[in-house]
Design a protein around this motif. Structure first.
Motif, PDB file in Angstrom:
ATOM      1  N   ILE A 200     -41.072 -39.855 -39.038  1.00 56.74           N
ATOM      2  CA  ILE A 200     -41.138 -41.307 -39.240  1.00 56.74           C
ATOM      3  C   ILE A 200     -41.649 -41.620 -40.635  1.00 56.74           C
ATOM      4  O   ILE A 200     -41.112 -42.496 -41.331  1.00 56.74           O
ATOM      5  CB  ILE A 200     -42.032 -41.962 -38.166  1.00 56.74           C
ATOM      6  N   GLN A 201     -42.677 -40.888 -41.062  1.00 60.33           N
ATOM      7  CA  GLN A 201     -43.227 -41.098 -42.407  1.00 60.33           C
ATOM      8  C   GLN A 201     -42.199 -40.741 -43.479  1.00 60.33           C
ATOM      9  O   GLN A 201     -42.063 -41.445 -44.487  1.00 60.33           O
ATOM     10  CB  GLN A 201     -44.497 -40.249 -42.596  1.00 60.33           C
ATOM     11  N   ALA A 202     -41.459 -39.646 -43.249  1.00 57.20           N
ATOM     12  CA  ALA A 202     -40.426 -39.241 -44.210  1.00 57.20           C
ATOM     13  C   ALA A 202     -39.326 -40.291 -44.281  1.00 57.20           C
ATOM     14  O   ALA A 202     -38.793 -40.587 -45.363  1.00 57.20           O
ATOM     15  CB  ALA A 202     -39.842 -37.886 -43.807  1.00 57.20           C
ATOM     16  N   GLN A 203     -38.980 -40.882 -43.132  1.00 59.06           N
ATOM     17  CA  GLN A 203     -37.960 -41.925 -43.099  1.00 59.06           C
ATOM     18  C   GLN A 203     -38.415 -43.164 -43.864  1.00 59.06           C
ATOM     19  O   GLN A 203     -37.621 -43.801 -44.564  1.00 59.06           O
ATOM     20  CB  GLN A 203     -37.634 -42.281 -41.641  1.00 59.06           C
ATOM     21  N   ILE A 204     -39.701 -43.495 -43.738  1.00 53.99           N
ATOM     22  CA  ILE A 204     -40.251 -44.652 -44.456  1.00 53.99           C
ATOM     23  C   ILE A 204     -40.182 -44.416 -45.958  1.00 53.99           C
ATOM     24  O   ILE A 204     -39.775 -45.290 -46.731  1.00 53.99           O
ATOM     25  CB  ILE A 204     -41.703 -44.920 -44.010  1.00 53.99           C
ATOM     26  N   VAL A 205     -40.591 -43.213 -46.382  1.00 53.61           N
ATOM     27  CA  VAL A 205     -40.540 -42.866 -47.806  1.00 53.61           C
ATOM     28  C   VAL A 205     -39.111 -42.926 -48.319  1.00 53.61           C
ATOM     29  O   VAL A 205     -38.838 -43.479 -49.400  1.00 53.61           O
ATOM     30  CB  VAL A 205     -41.143 -41.458 -48.047  1.00 53.61           C
ATOM     31  N   MET A 206     -38.186 -42.347 -47.542  1.00 55.79           N
ATOM     32  CA  MET A 206     -36.781 -42.349 -47.947  1.00 55.79           C
ATOM     33  C   MET A 206     -36.241 -43.769 -48.050  1.00 55.79           C
ATOM     34  O   MET A 206     -35.522 -44.111 -48.999  1.00 55.79           O
ATOM     35  CB  MET A 206     -35.954 -41.538 -46.942  1.00 55.79           C
ATOM     36  N   GLU A 207     -36.598 -44.619 -47.095  1.00 58.72           N
ATOM     37  CA  GLU A 207     -36.142 -46.013 -47.117  1.00 58.72           C
ATOM     38  C   GLU A 207     -36.688 -46.748 -48.333  1.00 58.72           C
ATOM     39  O   GLU A 207     -35.978 -47.525 -48.971  1.00 58.72           O
ATOM     40  CB  GLU A 207     -36.593 -46.714 -45.830  1.00 58.72           C
ATOM     41  N   ASP A 208     -37.954 -46.461 -48.679  1.00 56.05           N
ATOM     42  CA  ASP A 208     -38.559 -47.081 -49.869  1.00 56.05           C
ATOM     43  C   ASP A 208     -37.831 -46.639 -51.138  1.00 56.05           C
ATOM     44  O   ASP A 208     -37.593 -47.440 -52.055  1.00 56.05           O
ATOM     45  CB  ASP A 208     -40.041 -46.723 -49.960  1.00 56.05           C
ATOM     46  N   LEU A 209     -37.476 -45.338 -51.193  1.00 60.46           N
ATOM     47  CA  LEU A 209     -36.760 -44.816 -52.361  1.00 60.46           C
ATOM     48  C   LEU A 209     -35.374 -45.451 -52.476  1.00 60.46           C
ATOM     49  O   LEU A 209     -34.925 -45.793 -53.573  1.00 60.46           O
ATOM     50  CB  LEU A 209     -36.634 -43.293 -52.256  1.00 60.46           C
ATOM     51  N   ILE A 210     -34.720 -45.606 -51.328  1.00 54.39           N
ATOM     52  CA  ILE A 210     -33.386 -46.221 -51.330  1.00 54.39           C
ATOM     53  C   ILE A 210     -33.469 -47.664 -51.799  1.00 54.39           C
ATOM     54  O   ILE A 210     -32.651 -48.125 -52.605  1.00 54.39           O
ATOM     55  CB  ILE A 210     -32.760 -46.143 -49.916  1.00 54.39           C
ATOM     56  N   LYS A 211     -34.487 -48.397 -51.313  1.00 58.87           N
ATOM     57  CA  LYS A 211     -34.658 -49.796 -51.722  1.00 58.87           C
ATOM     58  C   LYS A 211     -34.952 -49.899 -53.216  1.00 58.87           C
ATOM     59  O   LYS A 211     -34.426 -50.780 -53.903  1.00 58.87           O
ATOM     60  CB  LYS A 211     -35.791 -50.435 -50.923  1.00 58.87           C
ATOM     61  N   ALA A 212     -35.821 -48.987 -53.712  1.00 60.85           N
ATOM     62  CA  ALA A 212     -36.169 -49.007 -55.134  1.00 60.85           C
ATOM     63  C   ALA A 212     -34.947 -48.692 -55.992  1.00 60.85           C
ATOM     64  O   ALA A 212     -34.720 -49.329 -57.037  1.00 60.85           O
ATOM     65  CB  ALA A 212     -37.284 -47.993 -55.409  1.00 60.85           C
ATOM     66  N   ASP A 213     -34.150 -47.704 -55.550  1.00 61.95           N
ATOM     67  CA  ASP A 213     -32.935 -47.352 -56.295  1.00 61.95           C
ATOM     68  C   ASP A 213     -31.929 -48.501 -56.276  1.00 61.95           C
ATOM     69  O   ASP A 213     -31.295 -48.800 -57.297  1.00 61.95           O
ATOM     70  CB  ASP A 213     -32.308 -46.101 -55.674  1.00 61.95           C
ATOM     71  N   ARG A 214     -31.813 -49.173 -55.122  1.00 63.40           N
ATOM     72  CA  ARG A 214     -30.894 -50.305 -55.009  1.00 63.40           C
ATOM     73  C   ARG A 214     -31.333 -51.441 -55.945  1.00 63.40           C
ATOM     74  O   ARG A 214     -30.511 -52.083 -56.605  1.00 63.40           O
ATOM     75  CB  ARG A 214     -30.860 -50.793 -53.565  1.00 63.40           C
ATOM     76  N   LYS A 215     -32.651 -51.675 -55.995  1.00 71.22           N
ATOM     77  CA  LYS A 215     -33.178 -52.740 -56.854  1.00 71.22           C
ATOM     78  C   LYS A 215     -32.902 -52.444 -58.323  1.00 71.22           C
ATOM     79  O   LYS A 215     -32.522 -53.340 -59.094  1.00 71.22           O
ATOM     80  CB  LYS A 215     -34.686 -52.898 -56.625  1.00 71.22           C
ATOM     81  N   LYS A 216     -33.079 -51.168 -58.721  1.00 73.47           N
ATOM     82  CA  LYS A 216     -32.809 -50.791 -60.117  1.00 73.47           C
ATOM     83  C   LYS A 216     -31.339 -50.984 -60.467  1.00 73.47           C
ATOM     84  O   LYS A 216     -31.009 -51.464 -61.553  1.00 73.47           O
ATOM     85  CB  LYS A 216     -33.214 -49.322 -60.345  1.00 73.47           C
ATOM     86  N   ARG A 217     -30.456 -50.604 -59.517  1.00 74.01           N
ATOM     87  CA  ARG A 217     -29.024 -50.789 -59.771  1.00 74.01           C
ATOM     88  C   ARG A 217     -28.671 -52.263 -59.908  1.00 74.01           C
ATOM     89  O   ARG A 217     -27.873 -52.642 -60.768  1.00 74.01           O
ATOM     90  CB  ARG A 217     -28.201 -50.148 -58.639  1.00 74.01           C
TER      91      ARG A 217
END
Length: 244
Positions: A200-217
């Protein structure tokens, strides 16, 4: 001649059935579950039962929460089941039947043996499986079976799960009733809970990374669009010079 399927055979069958790439963060989960099921099914003492099926389905569904693309999950699960051999039990059907029973009856009613309490007609098959476990001195206990038992308890009596003392006592009683290794079952459930929390913690981290990458794009796209708009609105240099 030894015709027992190998782990390599099972993995090959899986990837031949589910041909899309498996998301990297979940690949280990998929392969570990597949290998665990493989090692059980090739064991001479193993017998499929609905509690084990519920453990398989619960483990897959809990650890695969958040998988993208969502529509690939059914294909992955079916490929795991089909990779184990010619005969594929109805894992989901058996699991859903048990969950329905657990939502309608108490833990004690479901896991009592024939003659120990009032008979529940729709739970007859489950009672027969439980009696077969008791009568089988070579019953092959597994972590997935333990997860199935725990899921029944969790569904039948959610409040009991939250009380550690009552939960431990309930599991102790069913282990005694079914001749299961209580200490091993407890450790397996603790490890399951710990690994689930880590996932669950890994999924949260991954989701945060995806959101951050999406925001940068999105920010880069906006900056590029703004630069293009500025270039279009700015008059050519020679035109600006002549007007001056």
């Amino acid at each position: 001649m030894n015709n027992v399927r190998t782990v390599s055979d099972t993995k090959r069958a899986f990837y031949n059935t589910h041909t899309r790439p498996v998301n990297s963060i979940y690949r280990r989960v998929v392969e570990e579950l597949m290998v665990e099921m493989h090692l059980l099914t090739v064991n001479i003492d193993f017998r499929y039962d609905p509690i084990y099926a519920l453990g398989v389905v619960t483990s897959f569904d809990r650890f695969m929460q958040g998988y993208r693309p969502e529509e690939d999950k059914a294909s992955i699960f079916n490929a795991i089941c089909q990779s184990l051999g010619d005969h594929t039990p109805n894992y989901r059907g058996d699991a859903e039947h048990l969950l329905l029973l657990a939502s309608q009856h108490s833990w004690d009613e479901l896991l009592s043996l024939p003659g120990q309490s009032s008979e529940i007609p729709e739970a007859h098959d489950l009672r027969q499986h439980l009696q077969a476990i008791v009568n089988n001195p070579k019953f092959k206990y597994s972590r997935l079976f333990a997860i199935g038992l725990f899921t029944i308890l969790q569904t039948a009596d959610p409040t009991l799960i939250k009380d550690e003392v009552k939960r431990t006592e309930a599991l102790k009683q069913v282990c005694s009733r079914l001749n299961l290794p209580q200490e091993k079952l407890q450790k397996d459930l603790e490890l399951y809970s710990s690994n689930l929390e880590k996932m669950i913690q890994a999924q949260i981290v991954m989701e945060d990374l995806i959101k951050a990458d999406r925001k940068k794009r999105e920010e880069r796209a906006q900056a590029k669009a703004a630069a293009n708009d500025a270039a279009v609105s700015e008059p050519p240099k020679d035109e600006a010079t002549s007007s001056s």
